[in-house]
Design an enzyme around this catalytic site. Structure first.
Site, PDB file in Angstrom:
ATOM      1  NE  ARG A 152      -9.547  -5.741   4.578  1.00  0.00           N
ATOM      2  CZ  ARG A 152      -8.901  -5.184   3.562  1.00  0.00           C
ATOM      3  NH1 ARG A 152      -8.414  -3.969   3.680  1.00  0.00           N
ATOM      4  NH2 ARG A 152      -8.729  -5.854   2.435  1.00  0.00           N
ATOM      5  CG  ASP A 156      -2.252   5.593   1.857  1.00  0.00           C
ATOM      6  OD1 ASP A 156      -2.388   5.043   0.748  1.00  0.00           O
ATOM      7  OD2 ASP A 156      -2.940   5.308   2.845  1.00  0.00           O
TER       8      ASP A 156
END
Length: 279
Positions: free
Chosen positions: A44, A152
């Site tokens: 990731r 977010d």
């Protein structure tokens, strides 16, 4: 990421650099990764290493721990915590908006129905909220004035949310009529029309940092987010969400998330995953 993350000792990790990244994540966002997540961390963060010019995880961790790493921190957290999202996921929550929240809402045409989508990722959730409470799904006379906020921690996902551009596979849960009404075709798929994008405001926000919202909310969506925090952070967030709700406001969470005993008398479990503020 999947499954409930539990705290673990750093020396249980097979990669000390991944252990260090995990500790930075826990320190900055209260999110705990298991030691078996080394491969996921490396995969990731590959793009973040390239974007930041770091040769390896050790150099990347050094960057995060330096003053120069402040801008990179939200991107690291976002890369390691992006959750699965789709339009109208958990359809019963949107039915609840129409059949309960809207039914009990005093629509004076001036006061907006204030809804917060916390951990909104690339925007499908707040856009679904806006569509669920607007014509043609609800009659024009019943449609409230809306104030929908999506937050977010990652600026990259928020930039995508603001663009409102999605591949065809991402809009598979939307019917043809809804797509025609709210979206326009683009070479890569579909883009939310301005009429939909104008209904949602997006803002970067770390749930564990200061909350400076100018108002309380009538509904808060925070679904499948709390499970990634450690126990202390979870307890803190339940308290904060309760304080951010107006009287009688609603908190919608994920199936693996349940209000702690400390919230008894302040949050009422109206249905699985749905809580109402009592005081």
């Amino acid at each position: 990421m999947s499954g409930i993350c539990v705290p673990s000792r750093a020396d249980a990790w097979d990669d000390p650099h991944c252990a260090r990244i995990a500790e930075i994540l826990r320190r900055e966002a209260g999110i705990v990764l298991r030691p078996d997540k080394s491969a996921a961390i490396r995969a990731r963060l590959a793009r973040r290493l390239a974007a930041s010019g770091c040769r390896d995880l050790a150099a990347y961790a050094d960057l995060l721990d330096s003053p120069a790493g402040a801008a990179e921190m939200p991107e690291m957290i976002s890369a390691l915590t992006n959750k699965v999202t789709q339009f109208f996921r958990e359809a019963h929550h949107f039915t609840f908006l129409r059949e309960t929240v809207l039914r009990d809402w005093h629509n004076d045409g001036r006061t907006p129905l204030r809804i917060w989508s916390a951990g909104c990722s690339s925007g499908q959730e707040p856009y679904s909220i806006a569509m669920a409470l607007s014509p043609p799904i609800v009659p024009p006379a019943s449609a409230p004035r809306l104030s929908v906020l999506g937050t977010d921690i990652g600026s990259a996902v928020l930039a995508r949310a603001e663009l409102g551009e999605y591949g065809r596979a991402e809009t598979g849960a939307l019917g043809a009529d809804m797509i025609r009404h709210w979206f326009e075709p683009i070479p890569t798929g579909l883009r939310a029309r301005r009429a939909l994008r104008s209904k949602v405001e997006f803002r970067r926000h770390n749930l564990l940092r200061a909350w400076d919202f100018p108002c309380r909310f009538d509904v808060i969506f925070c679904r499948n987010v709390l499970i990634y925090f450690d126990a202390d952070a979870q307890a803190q967030l339940w308290e904060r969400f309760h304080r951010q709700l107006g009287p009688g406001g609603w908190l919608l969470v994920g199936h693996s998330e349940q209000a702690p005993d400390s919230m008894r008398g302040r949050l009422r479990a109206a249905a699985p995953t749905i809580y109402q503020a009592l005081a």
